[in-house]
Design an enzyme around this catalytic site. Structure first.
Site, short mmCIF file in Angstrom:
data_model
loop_
_atom_site.label_atom_id
_atom_site.label_comp_id
_atom_site.label_asym_id
_atom_site.label_seq_id
_atom_site.Cartn_x
_atom_site.Cartn_y
_atom_site.Cartn_z
CG HIS A 409 -2.28 0.42 0.89
ND1 HIS A 409 -2.46 1.76 -0.01
CD2 HIS A 409 -3.52 0.18 1.14
CE1 HIS A 409 -3.89 1.90 -0.16
NE2 HIS A 409 -4.34 1.09 0.84
CG ASP A 413 -3.90 4.09 -5.39
OD1 ASP A 413 -4.46 3.36 -6.14
OD2 ASP A 413 -3.92 5.27 -5.69
#
Length: 436
Positions: A409, A413
């Site tokens: 992450h 995204d």
């Protein structure tokens, strides 16, 4: 005299283990000949000699592990062989070999030294802090531990009475074939207190547990994948893909390739090509997290996870987006075969930017893989199963495959990962796009 040092054979290698000496002391060496096999953190690799001459000394025995840059052998003109006190590379003992203990039974192939080494200090006996330990090679000690043979009961036939691998194997085979039980030698500490070895021989609380040493590949994988889970915040996205059209397309494609002498394609070959093509359209998943920067890779190099006896390795198909699917099939099979044979070279496992892990052949329908650092994503591929779907208002059986993307992450995204899976699913469900 040129010294051969432990080379760096992979980008993550810190030390290496001598797996097998192809040449022995006194052998003539020609530049380009295979000198030694070295086990790295990824595979067993062959080291070529860079000089002509004679192998005068072996400084690290089989089974020995040393850091990068450590001398492991000496090549010269041959004059150093005769003058070396210990042709195996170990230092000469300061004491003459002593007689075997009269209270213990000693086995060996040939008593060429009159007994085992005495209690004189040597480099070999000092490695674990025991002055009464017989001189032996690291590989001999390893095999002795694995087969339950006490080195004190063996007469060494190596240089200076050193116990070598063949001595241990001979004694172990003799014990097995004749049912011999070797007595435990008693070596109390000078003050009469139990030694560390005595304590180690006491029954363990859990006698039914076997402790198996990890291979180099397993140790490195454990370290790197633990760091991956601790440092990279993983998130997971799963997508179900209808492979019915792809399965039929593969059958037609293989018929065409068979007529022209081409390789037979698997579903995984088509999947690899589809992933590479999808990454080209979604370069935001072809990245690595670099602290204050995000590194976007220009090349698409796909790692293919391969299970081998010693652990898990990831050979890399470079520029997978530029290769035709038939070439991907050929290269993938060659890499997998070399991986299982332990013959991968550093270049075969370097430069990966995205990894695919497929457990479908084991019947696993869905799983989540751990990201292979420094990459930012890995795709887990399960097995295709027959499921009922509604098509044009009717219930029909379809081949459904589930793909799970694990992503870092910090670098990718959720929306970026979702778009990638969406595009990949569309390509697999419209398979002509894979080869167009």
């Amino acid at each position: 005299m040129p010294e051969i040092t432990m080379p760096r054979l992979s980008d993550t290698m810190e030390d290496g283990l001598i797996a097998l000496w192809r040449k022995q002391v006194g052998d003539k060496i020609t530049s380009g000949e295979i000198l030694v096999e070295i086990e790295t953190d990824k595979a067993i690799m062959e080291l070529e000699a860079y000089d002509d001459g004679v192998l005068e000394r072996i400084l690290v025995d089989e089974g020995g592990r040393v850091p990068i840059g450590t001398p492991i052998a000496v090549i010269g003109d041959g004059t150093g062989t005769a003058s070396s006190p210990d042709s195996s590379g170990g230092p000469a003992s300061d004491t003459a070999p002593g007689p075997a203990s009269p209270t213990s039974t000693t086995y060996g192939r040939a008593d060429t030294t009159g007994g085992t080494d005495g209690a004189g200090a040597s480099a070999d006996s000092a490695e674990d802090g025991r002055a009464d330990r017989p001189r032996s090679s690291p590989l001999a000690r390893k095999i002795a531990a694995e087969r339950g043979v006490d080195l004190a009961n063996i007469v060494g036939t190596g240089p200076g009475g050193r116990i070598v691998r063949a001595d241990v194997e001979h004694v172990a085979d003799t014990i097995w074939s004749n049912g011999i039980v070797l007595p435990e030698p008693v070596r109390p500490a000078p003050n009469g207190t139990p030694t560390a070895r005595d304590a180690a021989r006491s029954p363990a609380p859990e006698a039914d547990v076997d402790e198996l040493p990890l291979s180099r590949i397993q140790r490195v994988a454990a370290k790197r994948l633990t760091e991956s889970k601790q440092q990279a915040p993983h998130f997971y996205l799963t997508r179900a893909v209808d492979l019915t059209a792809l399965t039929a397309f593969r059958t037609t494609l293989n018929e065409t390739l068979a007529a022209t002498g081409g390789p037979k394609l698997s579903i995984n070959d088509l999947l690899v090509k589809a992933v590479a093509t999808t990454i080209r359209a979604n370069p935001s998943v072809n990245v690595s997290f670099g602290g204050d920067v995000l590194r976007r890779h220009r090349r698409i190099n796909l790692g293919i996870a391969v299970a081998v006896e010693s652990g898990l390795v990831v050979p890399v198909i470079t520029d997978a987006d530029r290769r035709p699917v038939s070439e991907i099939a050929t290269v993938g099979r060659e890499l997998a075969e070399r991986a299982r044979a332990g013959r991968l070279q550093p270049a075969d496992m370097s430069g990966g930017t995205f990894t695919i892990s497929n457990l479908g052949m084991f019947g696993i329908e869905q799983f989540a893989a751990v990201i292979n650092p420094p990459e930012a994503a890995i795709l887990a591929v399960g097995a295709a199963t027959q499921e009922v779907r509604i098509v044009d208002g009717e219930m029909v059986p379809r081949a459904i495959l589930r793909l799970t993307l694990s992503a870092d992450h910090r670098a990718i995204d959720g929306a970026t990962g979702a778009r990638f899976l969406q595009d990949l699913a569309r390509m697999l469900e419209t398979p002509l796009r894979i080869v167009s």
